[in-house]
Design a protein around this motif. Structure first.
Motif, PDB file in Angstrom:
ATOM      1  N   PHE A   1     -20.668  29.929 -26.388  1.00  0.00           N
ATOM      2  CA  PHE A   1     -19.987  31.017 -25.681  1.00  0.00           C
ATOM      3  C   PHE A   1     -18.485  30.941 -25.905  1.00  0.00           C
ATOM      4  O   PHE A   1     -17.815  31.956 -26.128  1.00  0.00           O
ATOM      5  CB  PHE A   1     -20.322  30.938 -24.196  1.00  0.00           C
ATOM      6  CG  PHE A   1     -19.888  32.141 -23.406  1.00  0.00           C
ATOM      7  CD1 PHE A   1     -20.132  33.423 -23.865  1.00  0.00           C
ATOM      8  CD2 PHE A   1     -19.247  31.990 -22.187  1.00  0.00           C
ATOM      9  CE1 PHE A   1     -19.729  34.537 -23.130  1.00  0.00           C
ATOM     10  CE2 PHE A   1     -18.844  33.089 -21.449  1.00  0.00           C
ATOM     11  CZ  PHE A   1     -19.093  34.372 -21.928  1.00  0.00           C
TER      12      PHE A   1
ATOM     13  N   TRP B   1     -24.472  41.252 -16.609  1.00  0.00           N
ATOM     14  CA  TRP B   1     -24.808  40.645 -17.894  1.00  0.00           C
ATOM     15  C   TRP B   1     -23.995  41.277 -19.016  1.00  0.00           C
ATOM     16  O   TRP B   1     -23.458  40.579 -19.890  1.00  0.00           O
ATOM     17  CB  TRP B   1     -26.302  40.802 -18.175  1.00  0.00           C
ATOM     18  CG  TRP B   1     -26.811  39.915 -19.259  1.00  0.00           C
ATOM     19  CD1 TRP B   1     -27.379  38.694 -19.131  1.00  0.00           C
ATOM     20  CD2 TRP B   1     -26.784  40.193 -20.678  1.00  0.00           C
ATOM     21  NE1 TRP B   1     -27.715  38.187 -20.364  1.00  0.00           N
ATOM     22  CE2 TRP B   1     -27.359  39.082 -21.335  1.00  0.00           C
ATOM     23  CE3 TRP B   1     -26.337  41.262 -21.446  1.00  0.00           C
ATOM     24  CZ2 TRP B   1     -27.497  39.018 -22.712  1.00  0.00           C
ATOM     25  CZ3 TRP B   1     -26.458  41.199 -22.838  1.00  0.00           C
ATOM     26  CH2 TRP B   1     -27.046  40.081 -23.443  1.00  0.00           C
ATOM     27  N   LEU B   2     -23.863  42.591 -19.011  1.00  0.00           N
ATOM     28  CA  LEU B   2     -23.127  43.290 -20.063  1.00  0.00           C
ATOM     29  C   LEU B   2     -21.641  42.941 -20.033  1.00  0.00           C
ATOM     30  O   LEU B   2     -21.011  42.774 -21.079  1.00  0.00           O
ATOM     31  CB  LEU B   2     -23.323  44.798 -19.927  1.00  0.00           C
ATOM     32  CG  LEU B   2     -24.723  45.321 -20.263  1.00  0.00           C
ATOM     33  CD1 LEU B   2     -24.845  46.798 -19.899  1.00  0.00           C
ATOM     34  CD2 LEU B   2     -25.037  45.112 -21.746  1.00  0.00           C
TER      35      LEU B   2
ATOM     36  N   ILE C   1     -25.256  33.445 -24.081  1.00  0.00           N
ATOM     37  CA  ILE C   1     -25.502  33.849 -22.692  1.00  0.00           C
ATOM     38  C   ILE C   1     -26.978  33.682 -22.333  1.00  0.00           C
ATOM     39  O   ILE C   1     -27.316  33.271 -21.212  1.00  0.00           O
ATOM     40  CB  ILE C   1     -25.039  35.304 -22.468  1.00  0.00           C
ATOM     41  CG1 ILE C   1     -23.523  35.400 -22.632  1.00  0.00           C
ATOM     42  CG2 ILE C   1     -25.417  35.782 -21.063  1.00  0.00           C
ATOM     43  CD1 ILE C   1     -22.991  36.803 -22.588  1.00  0.00           C
TER      44      ILE C   1
ATOM     45  N   SER D   1     -17.761  32.061 -29.483  1.00  0.00           N
ATOM     46  CA  SER D   1     -18.041  33.487 -29.669  1.00  0.00           C
ATOM     47  C   SER D   1     -16.977  34.373 -29.028  1.00  0.00           C
ATOM     48  O   SER D   1     -16.733  35.497 -29.489  1.00  0.00           O
ATOM     49  CB  SER D   1     -19.418  33.835 -29.096  1.00  0.00           C
ATOM     50  OG  SER D   1     -19.454  33.675 -27.681  1.00  0.00           O
ATOM     51  N   GLN D   2     -16.322  33.893 -27.982  1.00  0.00           N
ATOM     52  CA  GLN D   2     -15.261  34.673 -27.342  1.00  0.00           C
ATOM     53  C   GLN D   2     -14.114  34.946 -28.318  1.00  0.00           C
ATOM     54  O   GLN D   2     -13.594  36.061 -28.392  1.00  0.00           O
ATOM     55  CB  GLN D   2     -14.734  33.932 -26.119  1.00  0.00           C
ATOM     56  CG  GLN D   2     -15.706  33.887 -24.951  1.00  0.00           C
ATOM     57  CD  GLN D   2     -15.206  33.022 -23.818  1.00  0.00           C
ATOM     58  OE1 GLN D   2     -14.065  32.549 -23.843  1.00  0.00           O
ATOM     59  NE2 GLN D   2     -16.042  32.805 -22.819  1.00  0.00           N
TER      60      GLN D   2
ATOM     61  N   HIS E   1     -22.560  32.342 -13.406  1.00  0.00           N
ATOM     62  CA  HIS E   1     -23.240  33.625 -13.282  1.00  0.00           C
ATOM     63  C   HIS E   1     -23.846  33.762 -11.895  1.00  0.00           C
ATOM     64  O   HIS E   1     -24.375  32.797 -11.338  1.00  0.00           O
ATOM     65  CB  HIS E   1     -24.346  33.728 -14.338  1.00  0.00           C
ATOM     66  CG  HIS E   1     -25.114  34.994 -14.285  1.00  0.00           C
ATOM     67  ND1 HIS E   1     -24.551  36.224 -14.575  1.00  0.00           N
ATOM     68  CD2 HIS E   1     -26.413  35.250 -13.964  1.00  0.00           C
ATOM     69  CE1 HIS E   1     -25.469  37.162 -14.447  1.00  0.00           C
ATOM     70  NE2 HIS E   1     -26.605  36.612 -14.080  1.00  0.00           N
TER      71      HIS E   1
ATOM     72  N   ARG F   1     -20.390  40.150 -18.914  1.00  0.00           N
ATOM     73  CA  ARG F   1     -20.267  38.781 -19.410  1.00  0.00           C
ATOM     74  C   ARG F   1     -20.350  38.745 -20.937  1.00  0.00           C
ATOM     75  O   ARG F   1     -19.637  37.980 -21.586  1.00  0.00           O
ATOM     76  CB  ARG F   1     -21.364  37.898 -18.803  1.00  0.00           C
ATOM     77  CG  ARG F   1     -21.102  36.419 -18.997  1.00  0.00           C
ATOM     78  CD  ARG F   1     -21.977  35.554 -18.124  1.00  0.00           C
ATOM     79  NE  ARG F   1     -21.365  34.245 -17.969  1.00  0.00           N
ATOM     80  CZ  ARG F   1     -21.975  33.203 -17.442  1.00  0.00           C
ATOM     81  NH1 ARG F   1     -23.216  33.311 -16.998  1.00  0.00           N
ATOM     82  NH2 ARG F   1     -21.367  32.037 -17.334  1.00  0.00           N
ATOM     83  N   CYS F   2     -21.202  39.572 -21.499  1.00  0.00           N
ATOM     84  CA  CYS F   2     -21.393  39.585 -22.948  1.00  0.00           C
ATOM     85  C   CYS F   2     -20.208  40.209 -23.672  1.00  0.00           C
ATOM     86  O   CYS F   2     -19.689  39.649 -24.635  1.00  0.00           O
ATOM     87  CB  CYS F   2     -22.680  40.332 -23.288  1.00  0.00           C
ATOM     88  SG  CYS F   2     -23.059  40.392 -25.060  1.00  0.00           S
TER      89      CYS F   2
ATOM     90  N   ASN G   1     -22.513  35.746 -29.009  1.00  0.00           N
ATOM     91  CA  ASN G   1     -22.339  35.949 -27.564  1.00  0.00           C
ATOM     92  C   ASN G   1     -23.679  36.114 -26.866  1.00  0.00           C
ATOM     93  O   ASN G   1     -23.929  35.496 -25.823  1.00  0.00           O
ATOM     94  CB  ASN G   1     -21.477  37.198 -27.315  1.00  0.00           C
ATOM     95  CG  ASN G   1     -20.043  36.869 -27.010  1.00  0.00           C
ATOM     96  OD1 ASN G   1     -19.686  36.602 -25.874  1.00  0.00           O
ATOM     97  ND2 ASN G   1     -19.211  36.872 -28.038  1.00  0.00           N
ATOM     98  N   ILE G   2     -24.525  36.947 -27.440  1.00  0.00           N
ATOM     99  CA  ILE G   2     -25.832  37.203 -26.840  1.00  0.00           C
ATOM    100  C   ILE G   2     -26.647  35.917 -26.768  1.00  0.00           C
ATOM    101  O   ILE G   2     -27.233  35.591 -25.722  1.00  0.00           O
ATOM    102  CB  ILE G   2     -26.584  38.273 -27.651  1.00  0.00           C
ATOM    103  CG1 ILE G   2     -25.859  39.619 -27.535  1.00  0.00           C
ATOM    104  CG2 ILE G   2     -28.026  38.408 -27.161  1.00  0.00           C
ATOM    105  CD1 ILE G   2     -26.396  40.681 -28.475  1.00  0.00           C
TER     106      ILE G   2
ATOM    107  N   LEU H   1     -20.868  39.193 -31.762  1.00  0.00           N
ATOM    108  CA  LEU H   1     -21.811  39.760 -30.808  1.00  0.00           C
ATOM    109  C   LEU H   1     -23.138  38.995 -30.748  1.00  0.00           C
ATOM    110  O   LEU H   1     -23.584  38.634 -29.654  1.00  0.00           O
ATOM    111  CB  LEU H   1     -22.046  41.238 -31.119  1.00  0.00           C
ATOM    112  CG  LEU H   1     -22.868  42.015 -30.086  1.00  0.00           C
ATOM    113  CD1 LEU H   1     -22.246  41.907 -28.711  1.00  0.00           C
ATOM    114  CD2 LEU H   1     -22.981  43.486 -30.508  1.00  0.00           C
TER     115      LEU H   1
END
Length: 483
Positions: A370, A74-75, A348, A373-374, A61, A77-78, A344-345, A341
């Motif tokens: 992460f 950030w968005l 991150i 979650s992907q 990041h 990446r999420c 993911n949050i 979601l």
């Protein structure tokens, strides 16, 4: 009819799934092309950052972002990072299944043809990586595609359920290994030991940062010069050096690693800001060597099991007759979005916490969450898109992405041509100058242009330019371009 002539039983019936299910009776809109087109948007949103930032830092990041740039980064990446290339890999597996089954129905040889197709894609990918942009993924898809062909041909059971089990078990391998390490780590460290380890990590982190910011401290940092100590075996290392010397060694190694990383970033930045096209290409050649070493691992652990899942979605007719499997895709969307979601949050927030820089344990936990979650969120996206395709009010809007997806190879490569022309020093010279928020405007402009151009092009020609080249080289015959 079996997929493999060596096997006498199978549940795959190519004559039942030859055509993709149209969204409307009077207008054929290929669901796979729509998915490809949408994936190109997500891939571009992710990739654009790495045309203006060092590829050596790929996956990290940008901690210098603030305000709206930080929010956009950030968005992305999420909601985007790691999801759309996996979804694109899923579509690759779907396409493989459709081609294989059509070839079997018409009794056409497939293996040699598909091998040529993948070898041509491999060459295109490597050429892209060397002469245009170092972040190519086409070569990895080609390697994974060759292995997929081998696997399908040699697999004993051709039952659809066996492919699903194989893919899920395969995807679980890295998750299982990481989990096993976590279990061992958790059982060996109690609260007291964890506190001691955390304090040591903080002390080393502070010492490294201080040393890097103060050249005098680096020069006066403790060093181990006694050769008898350096040559001591691992079994007696605790007896041979003092705790202070051991800590000094750890700090010195960490400093050296950070200095090497900074030097690599500076070298890449220089190549793409000050260098000529040839100097930039020389750098890409050296970087391609590194990428080609990593690609087989990515192909084996990530792409191949996703390809198999895509293959399964076709042979079970879930994607080709998606209107008959609405419950499946609604479930996929619900679980994928509502589970993926939050995960993911959470991941991150862990990864971007400052403590990560000092704690290897926290970094591993965040990256594992992460990674998992992907997949979950990508599955949710697939379910959501297919659910939307089953509703008439969304069909017209989403069908606009079909021509763009039909020319996916051309459009993907054009992303690189356009963005290197904007950012690299031998062209537009905007490398490092355009921040994350304005980059979204560039993405919007490129996608809008490709939606328009792709539709115009395919109204006059059968294939996109690169699709025509790929097809011609695969068939070893120049293909007719005009409609």
């Amino acid at each position: 009819m079996p997929v493999n002539k060596d096997h006498s039983q199978t549940s795959i019936h190519p004559q039942e799934i030859l055509p993709l299910q149209p969204l409307e009776q009077n207008k054929r809109v290929d669901a796979l092309d729509i998915l490809r087109g949408i994936c190109l948007v997500g891939i571009l949103l992710m990739n654009i950052e790495w045309f203006s930032r060092s590829m050596v830092s790929l996956g990290s990041h940008d901690t210098t972002l603030t305000g709206i740039d930080h929010a956009v980064g950030w968005l992305i990446r999420c909601f985007v990072e790691g999801k759309f290339y996996k979804l694109f890999a899923l579509i690759f597996g779907m396409g493989f299944a459709v081609m294989l089954l059509r070839a079997k129905e018409h009794d056409r040889p497939f293996s040699a043809w598909f091998c040529r197709r993948m070898l041509v894609l491999l060459v295109i990918g490597i050429a892209h990586m060397i002469f245009i942009w170092g972040g190519d993924i086409l070569h990895a898809y080609a390697l994974a595609g060759l292995f997929l062909l081998f696997l399908v041909r040699k697999k004993k059971s051709q039952e659809p359920e066996s492919y699903l089990k194989l893919a899920i078990n395969w995807l679980m391998i890295p998750i299982f290994l990481i989990s096993l390490v976590g279990i061992i780590f958790g059982t060996l460290l109690n609260h007291e030991k964890s506190q001691e380890m955390w304090q040591n990590e903080l002390d080393i982190y502070a010492a490294v940062n201080q040393a890097l910011s103060d050249e005098t401290q680096v020069n006066t940092a403790p060093e181990i010069t006694d050769q008898s100590v350096l040559e001591t075996t691992d079994d007696s290392i605790d007896l041979a050096i003092t705790e202070e010397e051991y800590r000094a060694t750890i700090i010195a190694d960490a400093i050296q690693d950070k200095r090497e990383l900074q030097a690599e970033i500076a070298e890449e930045d220089k190549a793409f800001t000050e260098g000529s096209y040839w100097e930039a290409t020389q750098y890409r050649i050296s970087f391609a060597g590194f990428m080609l070493i990593l690609s087989p691992f990515m192909s084996f652990f990530v792409l191949i099991p996703i390809f198999i899942l895509g293959f399964w979605l076709v042979i079970t007719q879930k994607i080709t007759h998606h209107q008959q499997h609405k419950t499946f895709f609604r479930t996929l969307a619900t679980i994928g979005l509502f589970a993926g979601l939050p995960l993911n949050i959470a991941s991150i927030l862990i990864i971007e916490h400052p403590a990560i820089e000092a704690s290897i344990a926290l970094l591993c936990v965040g990256q594992m969450l992460f990674y998992i979650s992907q997949y979950i969120l990508a599955a949710g996206y697939l379910g959501l898109i297919i659910c939307a395709l089953n509703k008439k009010k969304w069909q017209k809007l989403l069908s606009a992405f079909a021509p763009m997806g039909q020319m996916a190879l051309t459009n993907y490569l054009m992303h690189s041509v356009i963005l290197t022309s904007i950012f690299y020093g031998y062209a537009g010279g905007q490398y490092g100058e355009i921040s994350r928020a304005p980059q979204i405007l560039i993405v919007f402009s490129i996608i809008t242009g490709q939606l328009i151009v792709s539709k115009w092009w395919l109204s006059r020609y059968r294939f996109g330019p690169m699709e025509w080249l790929w097809r011609s080289l695969t068939y070893k015959k120049v293909q007719q371009m005009e409609l």
